[in-house]
Scaffold this active site. Structure first.
Site, mmCIF file in Angstrom:
data_model
loop_
_atom_site.group_PDB
_atom_site.id
_atom_site.type_symbol
_atom_site.label_atom_id
_atom_site.label_comp_id
_atom_site.label_asym_id
_atom_site.label_seq_id
_atom_site.Cartn_x
_atom_site.Cartn_y
_atom_site.Cartn_z
ATOM 1 N N ASN A 140 0.793 67.297 18.012
ATOM 2 C CA ASN A 140 1.328 68.502 17.377
ATOM 3 C C ASN A 140 2.331 69.126 18.345
ATOM 4 O OD1 ASN A 140 1.830 70.912 16.119
ATOM 5 N ND2 ASN A 140 -0.222 71.777 16.425
ATOM 6 N N TRP A 141 3.607 68.929 18.039
ATOM 7 C CA TRP A 141 4.660 69.393 18.959
ATOM 8 C C TRP A 141 4.913 70.902 18.847
ATOM 9 C CZ3 TRP A 141 8.961 65.087 18.228
ATOM 10 C CH2 TRP A 141 8.529 63.917 18.854
ATOM 11 N N HIS A 170 -4.071 75.932 10.899
ATOM 12 C CA HIS A 170 -4.044 75.981 12.365
ATOM 13 C C HIS A 170 -4.210 77.437 12.805
ATOM 14 C CE1 HIS A 170 -2.724 75.686 16.505
ATOM 15 N NE2 HIS A 170 -2.917 74.389 16.413
ATOM 16 N N GLU A 209 -11.009 73.032 16.085
ATOM 17 C CA GLU A 209 -10.152 73.501 17.165
ATOM 18 C C GLU A 209 -10.588 74.902 17.583
ATOM 19 O OE1 GLU A 209 -6.230 71.324 17.431
ATOM 20 O OE2 GLU A 209 -5.897 73.079 16.210
ATOM 21 N N GLY A 215 -4.546 75.466 24.267
ATOM 22 C CA GLY A 215 -3.485 75.881 25.185
ATOM 23 C C GLY A 215 -3.966 76.468 26.497
ATOM 24 N N SER A 262 -6.699 71.566 24.263
ATOM 25 C CA SER A 262 -6.518 71.135 25.662
ATOM 26 C C SER A 262 -6.970 69.699 25.923
ATOM 27 C CB SER A 262 -7.216 72.112 26.611
ATOM 28 O OG SER A 262 -6.629 73.391 26.526
ATOM 29 N N GLY A 299 -1.874 69.078 21.571
ATOM 30 C CA GLY A 299 -0.705 69.953 21.596
ATOM 31 C C GLY A 299 0.132 69.712 22.838
HETATM 32 P P1 PGA Z 1 -3.370 72.149 22.958
HETATM 33 O O1 PGA Z 1 -3.079 72.454 21.426
HETATM 34 O O2 PGA Z 1 -3.648 70.672 23.079
HETATM 35 O O3 PGA Z 1 -2.099 72.555 23.661
HETATM 36 O O4 PGA Z 1 -4.533 72.968 23.364
HETATM 37 C C1 PGA Z 1 -3.889 71.901 20.434
HETATM 38 C C2 PGA Z 1 -3.548 72.516 19.112
HETATM 39 O O5 PGA Z 1 -3.245 73.716 19.036
HETATM 40 O O6 PGA Z 1 -3.548 71.844 18.094
#
Ligand code: PGA
Length: 241
Positions: free
Chosen positions: A7-8, A92, A159, A165, A201, A222
């Site tokens: 997921n960019w 999301h 999630e 993040g 993460s 992400g």
């Molecule tokens: P992250 O994002 O890997 O940067 O934690 C995952 C997401 O929000 O789908």
């Protein structure tokens, strides 16, 4: 089948460079691993042309089919941008924090269904919900609301907002507990075949540990998917799990 999703988000990626980096570090594409790249809207077309070994997903869609909705993009327009588009993320936490209620998530999924795009449903609780012991009821509310009108997501990603993040993925215990809540719910609906993913993460350091959990069919990545080399390393480990 296992699913690895990049997921960019709203990051600017040099697609050609990302592709070269990825291909230099990921040699074999196996049938049992599906890699899905979700770029932002304007990169959908280029990604569809260049990433022939991947499936393509969008990050969002309008809850309306057509009309006066400034700045929005319909499911039909997504397909116009990418003939190979197969998936779209809905629910999301970043979209939910921007106003997507459970109802809007459902309406967006209805648009996807009408256009034969497969929804990737994201659910997950915030830290305070977890610490107050209200995770189960929170997740069940998100699930119940989604499934009550007979919609079925193709994939469900757990999630936890507190792990997204942060560089700190959820620990195994928390992932196992959440997966159990979701699995029990799906079983009660006789929908246990819907694959469950984890996101928050995920990195080269933790992908093997996370994928060692039974019940887990994949991960949504992400930050660590923004660099082609890094994502290839994750994919390389992932396919051996
Ligand atoms: P992250 O994002 O890997 O940067 O934690 C995952 C997401 O929000 O789908």
């Amino acid at each position: 089948m296992k699913y690895l999703i990049a997921n960019w988000k709203m990051n600017s990626i040099d697609i050609e460079e990302w592709k070269n980096e990825f291909e230099d570090h990921y040699k074999k594409f196996k049938d049992s691993t599906e890699i899905i790249v979700c770029p932002n809207f304007i990169d959908l077309s280029e990604c569809s042309e260049k990433f022939i070994n991947f499936n393509i997903g969008a990050q969002d869609v309008s809850s309306h089919s057509e009309g006066s909705f400034t700045g929005q993009i319909s499911a039909k327009q997504l397909l116009g941008a990418s003939k190979r588009l197969k998936y779209c993320i809905v629910g999301h936490s970043e979209a939910r924090s921007n106003g997507d209620s459970n109802l809007i998530v459902r309406e967006k999924s209805e648009q996807l269904r009408n256009n034969k795009i497969e929804p990737i449903l994201c659910i997950g609780e915030a830290k305070d919900v977890l610490s107050k012991g209200k995770r189960e009821s929170f997740l069940l509310e998100q699930l119940n609301s989604y499934f009550e009108t007979g919609l079925y997501p193709r994939l469900i990603a757990y999630e936890p907002i507190w792990a997204i993040g942060t560089g700190q993925a959820a620990d195994q215990k928390n992932i196992i507990e959440a997966l159990e809540i979701i699995s029990n719910f799906l079983e009660s609906k006789k929908l246990e075949k819907i694959p469950l993913l984890y996101g928050g993460s995920v990195s080269t350091e933790n992908i093997e540990e996370i994928m060692s959990l039974s019940n887990l069919a994949g991960c949504l990545v992400g930050n660590s998917s923004l660099d082609g080399k890094e994502f290839a390393r994750i994919a390389q480990k992932f396919r051996r799990c």
